[in-house]
Design a protein around this motif. Structure first.
Motif, short mmCIF file in Angstrom:
data_model
loop_
_atom_site.label_atom_id
_atom_site.label_comp_id
_atom_site.label_asym_id
_atom_site.label_seq_id
_atom_site.Cartn_x
_atom_site.Cartn_y
_atom_site.Cartn_z
N GLY A 91 0.82 -1.21 0.00
CA GLY A 91 0.00 0.00 0.00
C GLY A 91 0.85 1.25 0.00
N CYS A 92 2.04 1.17 -0.55
CA CYS A 92 3.00 2.28 -0.55
C CYS A 92 2.43 3.52 -1.22
N ILE A 93 2.47 4.63 -0.52
CA ILE A 93 1.91 5.89 -1.04
C ILE A 93 2.60 6.33 -2.32
N TYR A 94 3.90 6.00 -2.46
CA TYR A 94 4.65 6.47 -3.62
C TYR A 94 4.21 5.76 -4.90
N GLY A 95 3.79 4.50 -4.78
CA GLY A 95 3.23 3.83 -5.94
C GLY A 95 1.78 4.22 -6.18
N ASN A 96 1.05 4.52 -5.10
CA ASN A 96 -0.34 4.93 -5.24
C ASN A 96 -0.48 6.22 -6.04
N VAL A 97 0.55 7.07 -6.01
CA VAL A 97 0.52 8.30 -6.80
C VAL A 97 0.27 7.98 -8.27
N PHE A 98 0.81 6.87 -8.73
CA PHE A 98 0.71 6.51 -10.15
C PHE A 98 -0.32 5.40 -10.40
N GLY A 99 -1.17 5.14 -9.40
CA GLY A 99 -2.21 4.15 -9.56
C GLY A 99 -1.72 2.72 -9.56
N ALA A 100 -0.60 2.45 -8.87
CA ALA A 100 -0.06 1.08 -8.83
C ALA A 100 -1.01 0.12 -8.15
N ASN A 101 -1.93 0.63 -7.35
CA ASN A 101 -2.90 -0.22 -6.64
C ASN A 101 -4.12 -0.57 -7.48
N LEU A 102 -4.21 0.00 -8.67
CA LEU A 102 -5.42 -0.14 -9.49
C LEU A 102 -5.16 -0.98 -10.74
N PRO A 103 -6.20 -1.60 -11.28
CA PRO A 103 -6.05 -2.25 -12.58
C PRO A 103 -5.64 -1.22 -13.62
N ARG A 104 -4.86 -1.63 -14.58
CA ARG A 104 -4.30 -0.69 -15.55
C ARG A 104 -5.41 0.07 -16.31
N ARG A 105 -6.48 -0.62 -16.63
CA ARG A 105 -7.55 0.06 -17.38
C ARG A 105 -8.16 1.20 -16.57
N ARG A 106 -8.35 0.97 -15.25
CA ARG A 106 -8.91 2.04 -14.43
C ARG A 106 -7.91 3.17 -14.24
N THR A 107 -6.63 2.83 -14.18
CA THR A 107 -5.61 3.87 -14.08
C THR A 107 -5.63 4.78 -15.29
N LEU A 108 -5.69 4.18 -16.47
CA LEU A 108 -5.65 4.96 -17.70
C LEU A 108 -6.95 5.71 -17.96
N SER A 109 -8.01 5.36 -17.25
CA SER A 109 -9.29 6.05 -17.45
C SER A 109 -9.35 7.38 -16.72
N ARG A 110 -8.41 7.63 -15.83
CA ARG A 110 -8.42 8.88 -15.07
C ARG A 110 -7.31 9.79 -15.56
N PRO A 111 -7.64 11.02 -15.95
CA PRO A 111 -6.63 11.94 -16.49
C PRO A 111 -5.44 12.15 -15.55
N VAL A 112 -5.68 12.21 -14.24
CA VAL A 112 -4.59 12.52 -13.32
C VAL A 112 -3.54 11.41 -13.34
N PHE A 113 -3.96 10.15 -13.44
CA PHE A 113 -2.99 9.06 -13.48
C PHE A 113 -2.32 8.97 -14.84
N ARG A 114 -3.04 9.27 -15.90
CA ARG A 114 -2.42 9.29 -17.24
C ARG A 114 -1.32 10.34 -17.28
N VAL A 115 -1.61 11.51 -16.71
CA VAL A 115 -0.62 12.60 -16.72
C VAL A 115 0.60 12.23 -15.90
N LEU A 116 0.40 11.68 -14.72
CA LEU A 116 1.52 11.39 -13.83
C LEU A 116 2.35 10.20 -14.32
N THR A 117 1.71 9.16 -14.87
CA THR A 117 2.47 8.02 -15.37
C THR A 117 3.28 8.40 -16.61
N ALA A 118 2.89 9.46 -17.30
CA ALA A 118 3.64 9.89 -18.49
C ALA A 118 5.05 10.36 -18.14
#
Length: 629
Positions: A315-342
């Motif tokens: 549950g590391c906060i540093y990975g949660n910033v980039f949606g590491a806790n979420l399925p990839r499809r849900r991560t990419l569906s949110r603009p904030v995670f798309r921007v940060l993972t870029a």
């Protein structure tokens, strides 16, 4: 905070902040996070019996001031989805003493008589109106702005595209009298009309919005109930409390939120917009994220199970910033995670940092740094499981270097890179945190922005790299010059990779009113702007806006990267800039010839060729060419 919150039992079956955490969880990136919409907030708050998440709204004060001033005309509250348009409308309704029960009525158009005799017509969302209601609303907007209606005025919330499209269709294709006015206001190029006040929520500074959202979540008064919770006592680590403490950053000067603010600022200057709704979802995900929890977000009831399974570090906060806790499809569906993972944080690295993470426990030269930057964090850094996998990898145990074992270790290395980006000190020259991103010169870019805002010169290392990068793009040669700009061509084909014919040689620092290069802040966009003057007069200046990616491109080229290997799009932009410089120089020469000043009077043409000394310093050498008759 009300008594119903403070009286929650501290029993192990009902942790003291469970209601608050459950409410916060609904703000996270769940598949059905309806409470992010303003119209659901009141009901959710009543059910959870917690204080609402409050954000300062400087625009609300400005809107209220406009209404109370008695100024004639209407108000447009614009923005993108999630910017808080409905929230501002509801808050303004309350400030003007409107009935909350009436606001909750599903009717999309509401009337509120004011003390001065005027009637405010509220439309909390233009998209909710039928065609007939929309036409009536736009008719009132037109009459109010054009001075035909003074008693009723409109307070209208709408997305940028919605209002422009409805105005286009309202007059069935003909030009609407206010469409250009509103569009210019969105683009920052038009002045405000005296009878139409436009409040564009999308123009709120991203760093400020991020910091406010993080504070509103991390400093909510309901967290005080966590004090004394058995899930965070006697050596037990509650990942929810741990993540919140790290977000608050009371022991490191809020380093994490500052780094996150830097990322958001870089994204903003690259053209990305992050609405408040997404920033609140990010804050909730940072604190509550864990892949083993339902929908990837923890509730208090999950914590004891996670502790028993020994997976707190997941549950590391540093990975949660980039949606590491979420399925990839849900991560990419949110603009904030798309921007940060870029930014590629976790994937990008340097040999120095990876050497530390892999060999830090065995190499005496790295052991001190490993102790300071990895072992000092027993929760998310040098955990027992990380050290065990690292040991197996280094000792070459059977399976440790095969696909499964190597993949596990590489995933942990990726997680450590993310953690180190947010935790490495700024003053650590051997371990630069920007090296862990795709924008290694982002720090220089932000420093340049700050310097230009104070009307100062940008830092000299950044200026020198920009000049060197420009010269290498212009000529295709590995020039080291930082004191002059070579505008070069191949004799006719602008996009040639190698251009040794020097068309213009200009100083890299332009004196007032002179030729050469200057770097300024663009008044409209706020971006740094390169201005190169190739000829005297207003028409002799050619400009290039420096977005973060263009800045990075020039700096990477200056450090030896091949242009096309980094960004073909940036290369095309720079070649187009070069073409405009060459064209401007050609126009200035044509003007001189028309004034009776030929370049030569003895039948020869002088051409300047760029030559390079052994140290990479370039210079132009003239060669006389006799023109055949």
């Amino acid at each position: 905070m009300n008594d119903s919150v403070t009286s929650i039992s501290h029993s192990s079956t009902n942790p003291p902040s469970s209601s608050w955490v459950r409410f916060l969880r609904s703000y996270g990136p769940t598949p059905n996070n309806v409470s992010l919409f303003d119209e659901y907030v009141s009901a959710a708050l009543a059910k959870a019996k917690v204080a609402p998440i409050r954000l300062n709204s400087p625009q609300l004060n400005n809107i209220l001031e406009r209404v109370n001033s008695g100024a004639l005309g209407s108000i447009l509250i614009a923005g993108t989805a999630g910017d808080g348009k409905t929230y501002h409308c509801r808050s303004l309704w309350s400030e003007l003493r409107g009935d909350d029960r009436e606001w909750s009525d599903p009717e999309p158009i509401k009337k509120l008589p004011l003390d001065d005799g005027r009637i405010a017509i509220f439309v909390k969302d233009l998209s909710e109106l039928s065609d007939e209601q929309g036409d009536e609303t736009l008719g009132l907007l037109e009459r109010s702005v054009l001075g035909e209606e003074d008693k009723e005025f409109l307070i209208l919330a709408a997305n940028h595209g919605q209002i422009l499209e409805r105005l286009r269709s309202y007059h069935q294709g003909s030009s609407h009298p206010m469409r250009k006015l509103i569009q210019d206001s969105f683009l920052q190029s038009g002045s405000q009309h005296e009878r139409l006040a436009v409040f564009d929520l999308s123009k709120t500074a991203h760093r400020h919005s991020l910091e406010e959202s993080l504070d509103a979540v991390a400093r909510h008064p309901a967290w005080s109930n966590c004090s004394g919770c058995s899930l965070d006592l006697d050596g037990r680590v509650c990942p929810i409390s741990e993540n919140r403490r790290r977000l608050l950053g009371e022991n490191d000067g809020r380093r994490m939120s500052k780094r996150l603010g830097d990322l958001v600022e870089i994204a903003r200057h690259n053209g990305a917009h992050l609405p408040v709704r997404d920033l609140l979802a990010l804050a909730a995900n940072m604190i509550l994220g864990h892949p083993a929890a339902r929908e990837g977000l923890m509730s208090c009831s999950d914590v004891s199970k996670i502790q028993q399974a020994g997976t707190v570090e997941n549950g590391c906060i540093y990975g949660n910033v980039f949606g590491a806790n979420l399925p990839r499809r849900r991560t990419l569906s949110r603009p904030v995670f798309r921007v940060l993972t870029a930014f590629g944080i976790g994937e990008e690295t340097s040999n120095t940092i990876d050497g530390l993470l892999v060999y830090g426990t065995d190499d005496n030269k790295l052991s001190d740094a490993f102790a300071r930057f990895v072992s000092s964090d027993p929760v998310y850094g040098a955990t027992q499981s990380y050290l065990a996998v690292q040991r197996r990898y280094l000792e070459g145990e059977e399976g440790a270097r095969l696909d499964e074992g190597a993949t596990d270790f590489l995933k942990r290395i990726e997680s450590q890179r993310q953690r180190m980006f947010f935790t490495l000190p700024e003053t650590e020259p051997n371990f630069r945190f920007w090296d862990l991103t795709a924008f290694r010169f982002a720090g220089d870019y932000l420093e340049s922005i700050a310097a230009l805002a104070q009307r100062k010169a940008i830092p000299e290392p950044a200026r020198a790299r920009l000049v060197r990068g420009l010269n290498r793009i212009m000529s295709g040669l590995l020039l080291e010059n930082t004191d002059k700009i070579f505008v070069a061509s191949s004799g006719g084909f602008t996009h040639s990779k190698i251009s040794v014919l020097c068309d213009s040689e200009l100083p890299a620092r332009r004196a007032t009113g002179g030729l050469g290069m200057a770097i300024k802040s663009d008044e409209i966009s706020g971006l740094p702007r390169i201005d190169i003057t190739v000829a005297f007069g207003a028409s002799g200046e050619v400009s290039l806006l420096l977005s973060p990616i263009r800045f990075e491109f020039l700096c990477r080229v200056a450090e030896g990267a091949l242009p096309a290997s980094f960004s073909n799009e940036c290369l095309e932009d720079l070649m187009a800039f070069k073409a405009r410089l060459l064209r401007q120089a050609e126009l200035s020469r044509s003007a001189l010839e028309q004034d009776g000043e030929p370049f030569s009077d003895d039948g020869t043409l002088s051409l300047n060729f760029i030559e390079i000394e052994h140290n990479g310093h370039g210079f132009s050498r003239p060669i006389a060419v006799r023109v055949g008759v």
